[in-house]
Design an enzyme around this catalytic site. Sequence first.
Site, PDB file in Angstrom:
ATOM      1  N   CYS A 136     -18.321  19.260   9.258  1.00 41.90           N
ATOM      2  CA  CYS A 136     -17.280  20.112   9.822  1.00 41.90           C
ATOM      3  C   CYS A 136     -17.385  21.537   9.292  1.00 41.90           C
ATOM      4  CB  CYS A 136     -15.911  19.536   9.489  1.00 41.90           C
ATOM      5  SG  CYS A 136     -14.540  20.495  10.155  1.00 41.90           S
ATOM      6  N   CYS A 166      -9.557  23.147   5.977  1.00 38.43           N
ATOM      7  CA  CYS A 166      -8.751  22.043   6.502  1.00 38.43           C
ATOM      8  C   CYS A 166      -8.643  20.978   5.414  1.00 38.43           C
ATOM      9  CB  CYS A 166      -9.415  21.453   7.743  1.00 38.43           C
ATOM     10  SG  CYS A 166      -8.612  19.967   8.377  1.00 38.43           S
ATOM     11  N   CYS A 216     -10.389  16.115   5.577  1.00 36.27           N
ATOM     12  CA  CYS A 216     -11.558  15.324   5.147  1.00 36.27           C
ATOM     13  C   CYS A 216     -12.081  15.863   3.818  1.00 36.27           C
ATOM     14  CB  CYS A 216     -12.657  15.378   6.203  1.00 36.27           C
ATOM     15  SG  CYS A 216     -12.145  14.765   7.803  1.00 36.27           S
ATOM     16  N   CYS A 221     -12.483  18.286  15.971  1.00 34.65           N
ATOM     17  CA  CYS A 221     -12.191  17.427  14.829  1.00 34.65           C
ATOM     18  C   CYS A 221     -13.250  16.338  14.784  1.00 34.65           C
ATOM     19  CB  CYS A 221     -10.803  16.805  14.954  1.00 34.65           C
ATOM     20  SG  CYS A 221     -10.456  15.589  13.654  1.00 34.65           S
ATOM     21  N   GLN A 226      -2.661   0.657  13.827  1.00 37.92           N
ATOM     22  CA  GLN A 226      -3.681   1.099  12.873  1.00 37.92           C
ATOM     23  C   GLN A 226      -4.596   2.130  13.527  1.00 37.92           C
ATOM     24  OE1 GLN A 226      -3.980   0.456   9.713  1.00 37.92           O
ATOM     25  NE2 GLN A 226      -2.852  -1.435   9.311  1.00 37.92           N
ATOM     26  N   TYR A 253       7.132  -6.664   5.306  1.00 35.94           N
ATOM     27  CA  TYR A 253       6.838  -5.314   5.805  1.00 35.94           C
ATOM     28  C   TYR A 253       5.897  -5.429   7.010  1.00 35.94           C
ATOM     29  CZ  TYR A 253       8.266  -4.332   0.947  1.00 35.94           C
ATOM     30  OH  TYR A 253       8.925  -4.295  -0.269  1.00 35.94           O
ATOM     31  N   GLU A 290      10.912  -6.933   8.590  1.00 30.50           N
ATOM     32  CA  GLU A 290      10.710  -5.484   8.661  1.00 30.50           C
ATOM     33  C   GLU A 290      12.068  -4.808   8.816  1.00 30.50           C
ATOM     34  OE1 GLU A 290       9.712  -1.773   8.869  1.00 30.50           O
ATOM     35  OE2 GLU A 290       8.077  -3.208   8.604  1.00 30.50           O
ATOM     36  N   ASP A 300       2.563  -6.290   2.879  1.00 36.32           N
ATOM     37  CA  ASP A 300       1.872  -5.032   3.179  1.00 36.32           C
ATOM     38  C   ASP A 300       2.880  -3.889   3.017  1.00 36.32           C
ATOM     39  OD1 ASP A 300       0.230  -3.014   4.046  1.00 36.32           O
ATOM     40  OD2 ASP A 300       0.071  -3.718   6.115  1.00 36.32           O
ATOM     41  N   CYS A 342      -2.283   0.274   0.143  1.00 34.99           N
ATOM     42  CA  CYS A 342      -2.934   1.556   0.416  1.00 34.99           C
ATOM     43  C   CYS A 342      -2.884   2.459  -0.815  1.00 34.99           C
ATOM     44  CB  CYS A 342      -2.278   2.254   1.603  1.00 34.99           C
ATOM     45  SG  CYS A 342      -0.525   2.620   1.362  1.00 34.99           S
TER      46      CYS A 342
END
Length: 480
Positions: free
Chosen positions: A81, A87, A90, A184, A309, A338, A359, A409, A436
């Site tokens: 990029c 930016c 990334c 992008c 996702q 979740y 949830e 999750d 995550c």
Amino acid sequence: MEKNLREIYGKGDRIELTISDIAEKDQCFGRLGDGAGVLVRGMLAVGDRVLAEVTRVKPTYLEAVTRALLEPSEDRVKPACPVFGVCGGCKWMHVGYEAQLRYKRKKVQDALEHIGGFSDMEVQPVQSAKRALHYRNKVEFSCSSKRYLMPRELDMEVLEKPKDFALGFHAPGNFEKVLDIETCYLATEDMNSALAVTRDFALEKGLSPYAARDHDGFLRNLVLRRSEEHDELMVNIVTSSYDAGLMAEYRDRLLESMPGRNMTIVNNVTARKNTVAVGEREYPVYGDGFIEERLGDLHFRISANSFFQTNTSQAEALYDGIMKMAGLRPDDTVYDLYCGTGTITLYLAERCRRAVGLEVVESSIADARENARRNGIGNATFCQADLKDFHTLLDSLEEFGPPRVVVTDPPRAGMHPKALRTMVRLQPETIVYVSCNPANLARDGKEICGWDYRLEEVRPVDMFPHTSHVETLACFKRTV
């Protein structure tokens, strides 16, 4: 070091060091010849030799900012990029992909060892992505009346682009200014085409860009979604008001510029004083207003504001990993905490007697129930509940029987302590934790193991190449 570093170093000192590790918050770590540790800001790779300037002196370590790259690491590559480094999307594009996978595995390993105390757990290699570029099925662009100027433009008398219009990504740490993006490299080719058409149309029609501070302007966001299964594109233009005639012109421009492209177009409208790309009202402009995607044998209907996702192929890899760790039996009851829009719950339901998803978000529960209906799955139950009050629901869940497997999750902050305690008191044989955030996985994992569980397996999955983010699966087994 025993000596106070403030007696040796001062702010503004120039130092040379080799980067030995990746740290949090876009920092790296290295040591000086006298053993002093240094946290260094900058787009760096392990093995880089840098010249840095000290910005803060702590009693036991230094903070510094990179001033020059003296000798590049073997892990370095040329970023694809052209706006890399400006930016903020990334931040690892300067690192070869295989090296990125090593960094992410070590990040998980270090968190488990240093935060969780799991010194004897060997983290498996990171499951690599099928595509390291152009892998996202959703990209959200912002429009602003304040364009973030590229470094080379600061001394220009005549700018390359209008200063008062930008369609792209917010500059890091700046809610007003937007970096105008032409391509992008995480988006697909048709997404980039739609971006170009929208920019040209907006400039031609003189559409006023949104000014976040003044809460003024028409064009706010462009959200693009794509179905891999059906090769279909969703164009969602977010505006401050609705103009049917203008939207008809926009539709025609997209269809003319992208002939043969299977697409649907919607207009989300909001007058809210924020930069969130969700409308208060939604108007169909072309097509059905939704796209459909497949995960495994399941089919999902995705509307403009649905959660899904963002890396379809890696989502399948993630869910297959969950299934393998869960080791489901036909007569099992499974809880999915979740659960969001129910994708994991429905994956589980195909292989057990009953799957129960919990949830807090009402709209997600509605989507989950609709996804179950569309896939003809009758053994999945979805309950709206705040997981911190999970213990108050146990009586109502008795009809399903005790769960042999629990999948959780949680959000990036990890599990609420009350939810975690209720989960382990259910005494499932297996807990599959989807994380995550390696630090919070380690923290919650330590707590889980304090309730007669052992950590048996850890497998990271690379959902987001060229970023520091990593999704991790952890399997805990009850010991008594």
